[in-house]
Design an enzyme around this catalytic site. Structure first.
Site, mmCIF file in Angstrom:
data_model
loop_
_atom_site.group_PDB
_atom_site.id
_atom_site.type_symbol
_atom_site.label_atom_id
_atom_site.label_comp_id
_atom_site.label_asym_id
_atom_site.label_seq_id
_atom_site.Cartn_x
_atom_site.Cartn_y
_atom_site.Cartn_z
ATOM 1 C CD GLU A 277 -2.749 -1.174 -0.135
ATOM 2 O OE1 GLU A 277 -3.103 -0.130 -0.710
ATOM 3 O OE2 GLU A 277 -2.977 -2.310 -0.599
ATOM 4 C CD1 TRP A 280 -1.246 -0.468 -3.884
ATOM 5 C CD2 TRP A 280 -1.677 0.691 -5.755
ATOM 6 N NE1 TRP A 280 -1.803 -1.326 -4.801
ATOM 7 C CE2 TRP A 280 -2.087 -0.641 -5.957
ATOM 8 C CE3 TRP A 280 -1.851 1.605 -6.788
ATOM 9 C CZ2 TRP A 280 -2.654 -1.082 -7.155
ATOM 10 C CZ3 TRP A 280 -2.427 1.168 -7.988
ATOM 11 C CH2 TRP A 280 -2.819 -0.152 -8.162
ATOM 12 C CD1 TRP A 308 -17.304 12.847 -19.112
ATOM 13 C CD2 TRP A 308 -17.911 11.376 -17.528
ATOM 14 N NE1 TRP A 308 -16.217 12.035 -18.860
ATOM 15 C CE2 TRP A 308 -16.560 11.121 -17.898
ATOM 16 C CE3 TRP A 308 -18.494 10.562 -16.565
ATOM 17 C CZ2 TRP A 308 -15.799 10.107 -17.329
ATOM 18 C CZ3 TRP A 308 -17.733 9.553 -15.995
ATOM 19 C CH2 TRP A 308 -16.411 9.330 -16.376
ATOM 20 C CG ASN A 343 -8.682 2.067 -0.193
ATOM 21 O OD1 ASN A 343 -8.505 3.010 -0.950
ATOM 22 N ND2 ASN A 343 -8.586 0.816 -0.590
ATOM 23 C CD1 TRP A 361 -12.640 10.698 -14.684
ATOM 24 C CD2 TRP A 361 -11.328 11.887 -13.327
ATOM 25 N NE1 TRP A 361 -11.590 11.165 -15.440
ATOM 26 C CE2 TRP A 361 -10.768 11.902 -14.631
ATOM 27 C CE3 TRP A 361 -10.666 12.581 -12.322
ATOM 28 C CZ2 TRP A 361 -9.581 12.579 -14.943
ATOM 29 C CZ3 TRP A 361 -9.493 13.253 -12.630
ATOM 30 C CH2 TRP A 361 -8.962 13.254 -13.921
ATOM 31 C CD1 TRP A 384 -10.621 11.117 -6.696
ATOM 32 C CD2 TRP A 384 -12.560 10.455 -7.591
ATOM 33 N NE1 TRP A 384 -11.611 11.305 -5.755
ATOM 34 C CE2 TRP A 384 -12.796 10.912 -6.284
ATOM 35 C CE3 TRP A 384 -13.634 9.986 -8.339
ATOM 36 C CZ2 TRP A 384 -14.086 10.916 -5.715
ATOM 37 C CZ3 TRP A 384 -14.916 9.986 -7.774
ATOM 38 C CH2 TRP A 384 -15.123 10.448 -6.485
#
Ligand SMILES: Cc1cc2nc3c(=O)[nH]c(=O)nc-3n(C[C@H](O)[C@H](O)[C@H](O)COP(=O)(O)OP(=O)(O)OC[C@H]3O[C@@H](n4cnc5c(N)ncnc54)[C@H](O)[C@@H]3O)c2cc1C
Length: 480
Positions: A277, A280, A308, A343, A361, A384
């Site tokens: 993590e 990440w 969208w 998360n 987004w 995102w």
């Protein structure tokens, strides 16, 4: 000229321990002037949002106290750093400026221009890797390019030279004879007043280096063992909650890395998962550095053609946690009240906005930016885009989280949902993730009045899913 001071410019490294720039400045043997500059002008739309400003105030307060306890004074100045830093150099006669590098595109531009200007004036500039374990240009693919996929990136990190050992905390900070004026922290108005919405933040967080160390210690003692198994459970406190501390640099990533090396007792799986993590985060910075438009534009430009929708009412319902889907609403409440969201709930709430509501987004990214205490340009943008399917190594667009199933799986007793949505507290577990499926008598007994004290779903899950997939096919030029 041995007494000529040097400036240590604190940025996203609000700590004294393992701070390479501070360490090097002190090693120079010169008096130091610690400085923080509130530079909204150079942020290009990404000046800290409301929750981050609250955190920043508290963190600067803590840093100022730690510096004062060691005989120094933290100097606060507001304005464009490319003007403020040279002014401070002129005011103090500083011979050098020390900082830890940042990786946001606007910060890179500003810092390299400033570096050139200072050098032109005969001032030395020393910059260090203080915020990442692996700087973005040091991890390269076999073709000498940036990574686009997480797993090989992580393997490359683990094969690389490991991050150096963390540096210690200085005992004293020899100040310059002449300390420049500091602006009062309160004059920056970082704390909300009218209204003061920060009660939940105060209740949940202790910003600053000591708060970060305490969080990390508590995590190692109480939760690391179970991390691999339990990190997706939002009903239990299973993760480290270090994200805001890491964003503001109140704990160094090298400290985390090296501590983990000595915690194999916690189980290799959990240690490995937690390290992954942390990687990440490194990957998000890697992406932002190599693709600086990540916060603004689809990483996969095919998504530019996505149909969208722009529906202010449903966006508002999402922001306010009034979608009628308890897991999404509880997450948005957690965010609003505590400045944080688990998360997995972030993934579900983001997916809901993008796919169920077909909202771009970027709208979600902006809301998170303003409300998260850990708002971080790299992590937020990369995440995102990951959820949207438009990002690097992203979840495919057609993976549409079912907010009911996710709730049943990761919050089976509805503990999380009830914590943040007390109106549902008396609803039986069976219905707590989908109140509209409860018989009238059950709703009545629990005092849940749909459309009154809890909303009806803003969209039907199955229909929304179909609509999103049709939008995806349109984007790909297939018949909807
Ligand atoms: C839509 C969305 C937006 C997000 N926005 C942010 C953000 O603005 N800032 C932020 O720090 N994280 C963001 N994340 C990533 C992640 O949700 C948080 O880092 C994590 O929930 C923080 O909790 P923790 O510290 O307890 O994490 P832990 O599980 O304890 O993880 C330890 C650390 O690893 C890093 N990390 C964990 N997960 C991720 C991830 N998926 N991506 C990158 N780094 C990660 C964080 O620095 C975290 O503190 C976002 C995720 C999503 C889905």
């Amino acid at each position: 000229m041995a007494e000529q001071p040097v400036i240590v410019w604190f940025r996203q490294d609000l700590r004294l321990s393992d701070n390479p720039a501070l360490h090097a400045a002190l090693s120079s043997g010169r008096p130091v002037i610690p400085v923080y500059v509130l530079d909204d002008e150079n942020a290009h739309g990404w000046a800290p949002g409301g929750a981050s400003r609250w955190w920043l105030h508290k963190s600067l307060q803590a840093l100022g106290e730690s510096i004062a306890a060691r005989g120094g004074t933290l100097v606060l100045r507001k304005g464009p750093a490319d003007r403020v830093i040279p002014d401070l150099v002129a005011e103090t006669g500083a011979s050098g400026v020390f900082w830890n590098r940042l990786y946001e595109p606007h910060a890179i531009r500003r810092d390299s221009d400033l570096k050139a200007a200072l050098k032109g004036d005969g001032v030395t500039v020393h910059s260090y890797a203080g915020n990442l374990a692996f700087e973005p240009w040091t991890v390269r693919t076999g073709d000498d390019g940036p990574y686009r996929v997480f797993s090989p990136f992580m393997k490359a990190c683990l094969r690389s030279e490991p991050p150096g050992r963390p540096l210690g905390t200085p005992n004293s900070l020899p100040m310059a004879a002449l300390v420049p004026d500091s602006e009062p922290l309160d004059s920056w108005n970082l704390l909300p007043t009218k209204p003061d919405w920060a009660g939940g933040l105060r209740e949940h967080w202790t910003p600053g280096e000591a708060g970060a160390a305490a969080r990390f210690e508590a995590f190692l003692d109480d939760r690391l063992d179970e991390y691999a198994k339990a990190r997706d459970r939002m009903d239990e406190n299973t993760t480290s909650r270090l994200s805001p501390h890491l964003h503001f640099g109140e704990i160094g990533v090298r400290t985390i890395w090296h501590t983990l090396n000595h915690r194999e007792d916690a189980g290799a799986r959990s240690v490995g998962k937690f390290r992954a993590e942390v990687i990440w985060r490194e990957f998000a910075y890697h992406l932002l550095y190599h693709y600086p438009s990540l916060p603004e534009a689809n990483w996969r430009d095919a998504f530019d053609a996505f149909p969208w929708q722009d529906d202010p009412a449903s966006y508002e319902a999402w922001c306010q946690g009034k979608t009628g889907y308890p897991l999404v609403d509880a997450g948005m409440q957690e965010l609003w009240i505590s400045g944080y969201m688990h998360n997995r709930v972030r993934m579900v709430a983001a997916s809901f906005l993008i796919k169920h509501l077909m909202t771009h987004w970027k709208r979600g990214e902006e809301w998170f930016w303003d409300t998260l205490v850990d708002a971080d340009l790299a992590n937020n943008a990369a995440s995102w885009q990951w959820v949207a399917g438009s990002g690097a190594d992203a979840a495919p667009y057609f993976r549409i989280f079912n907010p009911i199933r996710q709730g049943e799986q990761f919050d089976p007793k509805g503990v999380y949902v009830r914590r943040w949505l007390p109106v549902l507290k008396d609803l039986p577990d069976k219905y707590v993730h989908a109140p509209w499926t409860a018989p009238d008598a059950v709703l009545k007994a629990a005092d849940v009045r749909l459309g009154e004290n809890y909303p009806h779903p803003v969209v039907d899950h199955a229909e929304a899913r179909k609509r999103a997939l049709a939008g995806y096919r349109t984007m790909k030029g297939e018949d909807a």
